[in-house]
Design a protein around this motif. Sequence first.
Motif, PDB file in Angstrom:
ATOM      1  N   GLU A  67       0.735  -0.865  -0.271  1.00 25.79           N
ATOM      2  CA  GLU A  67      -0.347  -0.074  -0.056  1.00 25.79           C
ATOM      3  C   GLU A  67       0.809   1.125  -0.170  1.00 25.79           C
ATOM      4  N   LEU A  68       2.072   1.186   0.714  1.00 25.76           N
ATOM      5  CA  LEU A  68       3.290   1.741   0.410  1.00 25.76           C
ATOM      6  C   LEU A  68       4.694   1.296   0.013  1.00 25.76           C
ATOM      7  N   ILE A  69       5.315   2.573  -0.949  1.00 29.61           N
ATOM      8  CA  ILE A  69       6.548   1.760  -1.136  1.00 29.61           C
ATOM      9  C   ILE A  69       7.370   3.382  -0.883  1.00 29.61           C
ATOM     10  N   LEU A  70       8.598   2.840  -0.283  1.00 27.01           N
ATOM     11  CA  LEU A  70       9.610   3.708   0.253  1.00 27.01           C
ATOM     12  C   LEU A  70      10.509   3.583   0.004  1.00 27.01           C
ATOM     13  N   PRO A  71      11.242   4.629  -0.883  1.00 28.62           N
ATOM     14  CA  PRO A  71      12.798   4.580  -1.674  1.00 28.62           C
ATOM     15  C   PRO A  71      13.678   3.394  -0.008  1.00 28.62           C
ATOM     16  N   ALA A  72      14.551   2.887  -0.878  1.00 27.75           N
ATOM     17  CA  ALA A  72      15.748   2.931  -0.172  1.00 27.75           C
ATOM     18  C   ALA A  72      16.665   3.275   0.477  1.00 27.75           C
ATOM     19  N   GLU A  73      17.025   3.144   0.924  1.00 21.76           N
ATOM     20  CA  GLU A  73      18.316   3.734   2.065  1.00 21.76           C
ATOM     21  C   GLU A  73      19.343   5.027   1.373  1.00 21.76           C
ATOM     22  N   ASP A  74      20.062   3.939   0.429  1.00 25.33           N
ATOM     23  CA  ASP A  74      20.998   4.588  -0.507  1.00 25.33           C
ATOM     24  C   ASP A  74      20.496   5.908  -2.070  1.00 25.33           C
ATOM     25  N   ALA A  75      19.114   6.229  -1.488  1.00 28.32           N
ATOM     26  CA  ALA A  75      18.296   6.621  -3.136  1.00 28.32           C
ATOM     27  C   ALA A  75      19.078   8.226  -2.684  1.00 28.32           C
ATOM     28  N   THR A  76      19.121   8.560  -4.272  1.00 29.29           N
ATOM     29  CA  THR A  76      20.236   9.733  -4.353  1.00 29.29           C
ATOM     30  C   THR A  76      17.952  10.513  -3.434  1.00 29.29           C
ATOM     31  N   LEU A  77      18.754  11.900  -3.203  1.00 25.16           N
ATOM     32  CA  LEU A  77      17.372  13.445  -3.364  1.00 25.16           C
ATOM     33  C   LEU A  77      16.575  12.713  -4.510  1.00 25.16           C
ATOM     34  N   GLU A  78      17.398  13.461  -5.796  1.00 23.33           N
ATOM     35  CA  GLU A  78      16.395  13.603  -6.553  1.00 23.33           C
ATOM     36  C   GLU A  78      15.365  12.308  -7.781  1.00 23.33           C
ATOM     37  N   GLU A  79      15.787  10.554  -6.791  1.00 23.99           N
ATOM     38  CA  GLU A  79      15.209   9.138  -7.231  1.00 23.99           C
ATOM     39  C   GLU A  79      13.803   9.760  -6.519  1.00 23.99           C
ATOM     40  N   VAL A  80      13.730  10.260  -4.317  1.00 24.12           N
ATOM     41  CA  VAL A  80      13.127  10.482  -3.951  1.00 24.12           C
ATOM     42  C   VAL A  80      11.658  11.564  -4.066  1.00 24.12           C
ATOM     43  N   ARG A  81      12.546  13.133  -4.876  1.00 27.78           N
ATOM     44  CA  ARG A  81      11.809  13.648  -5.866  1.00 27.78           C
ATOM     45  C   ARG A  81      11.416  13.762  -6.756  1.00 27.78           C
ATOM     46  N   ASP A  82      11.200  12.382  -7.163  1.00 32.83           N
ATOM     47  CA  ASP A  82      10.471  11.716  -8.360  1.00 32.83           C
ATOM     48  C   ASP A  82       9.070  10.805  -7.684  1.00 32.83           C
ATOM     49  N   LEU A  83       9.490  10.566  -6.819  1.00 34.97           N
ATOM     50  CA  LEU A  83       8.341   9.804  -5.802  1.00 34.97           C
ATOM     51  C   LEU A  83       7.472  10.467  -4.802  1.00 34.97           C
ATOM     52  N   LEU A  84       8.250  11.466  -4.825  1.00 36.09           N
ATOM     53  CA  LEU A  84       6.538  12.425  -3.831  1.00 36.09           C
ATOM     54  C   LEU A  84       5.337  12.930  -4.486  1.00 36.09           C
ATOM     55  N   SER A  85       4.507  12.955  -3.335  1.00 36.72           N
ATOM     56  CA  SER A  85       3.542  13.768  -4.160  1.00 36.72           C
ATOM     57  C   SER A  85       2.956  14.964  -3.258  1.00 36.72           C
ATOM     58  N   ASP A  86       2.291  15.634  -3.520  1.00 34.86           N
ATOM     59  CA  ASP A  86       2.404  16.928  -2.049  1.00 34.86           C
ATOM     60  C   ASP A  86       1.896  16.822  -0.928  1.00 34.86           C
ATOM     61  N   ASP A  87       2.034  15.473  -1.261  1.00 35.07           N
ATOM     62  CA  ASP A  87       2.182  14.726   1.576  1.00 35.07           C
ATOM     63  C   ASP A  87       3.285  14.185   1.217  1.00 35.07           C
ATOM     64  N   GLY A  88       4.107  14.231   0.495  1.00 35.86           N
ATOM     65  CA  GLY A  88       5.582  13.569   0.962  1.00 35.86           C
ATOM     66  C   GLY A  88       4.794  12.345  -0.031  1.00 35.86           C
ATOM     67  N   LEU A  89       6.418  10.730   1.187  1.00 37.73           N
ATOM     68  CA  LEU A  89       5.521   9.558   0.056  1.00 37.73           C
ATOM     69  C   LEU A  89       5.015   9.033   1.026  1.00 37.73           C
ATOM     70  N   ILE A  90       4.058   9.608   2.229  1.00 37.24           N
ATOM     71  CA  ILE A  90       3.701   8.973   2.993  1.00 37.24           C
ATOM     72  C   ILE A  90       1.612   9.462   3.277  1.00 37.24           C
ATOM     73  N   PRO A  91       1.059   9.302   2.589  1.00 35.07           N
ATOM     74  CA  PRO A  91      -0.375   9.584   2.296  1.00 35.07           C
ATOM     75  C   PRO A  91      -1.132  10.094   3.545  1.00 35.07           C
ATOM     76  N   GLY A  92      -1.764  11.328   3.741  1.00 32.32           N
ATOM     77  CA  GLY A  92      -2.288  12.073   5.199  1.00 32.32           C
ATOM     78  C   GLY A  92      -1.536  12.933   5.279  1.00 32.32           C
TER      79      GLY A  92
END
Length: 92
Positions: A67-92
């Motif tokens: 239901e929720l997918i989080l990046p790996a610990e070694d993910a880059t800032l750019e990779e995490v930016r691509d995964l983010l929504s307006d709510d962040g990685l975790i909805p709510g």
Amino acid sequence: MIVRIMGEGQVRLADSHLTELNKLDNILLTEVQKGDVPAFRQTLQALLAKVRELGDPLPDDSLEPSELILPAEDATLEEVRDLLSDDGLIPG
């Protein structure tokens, strides 16, 4: 809720922990928006550590839908930016 950490596996996490995780997620979102790599790295590690601490690992051969997918610990800032929504990685 089933949470997948990319490259690691899945954990079962009670919905009651989302408020606590959202606090770290909101900090992470701000750090990504600012481009603050050292702070982002520290907060991502703290978020994933908290998920591991609060969650119960599922067996490696379990293929539950995540239901929720989080990046790996070694993910880059750019990779995490691509995964983010307006709510962040975790909805709510």
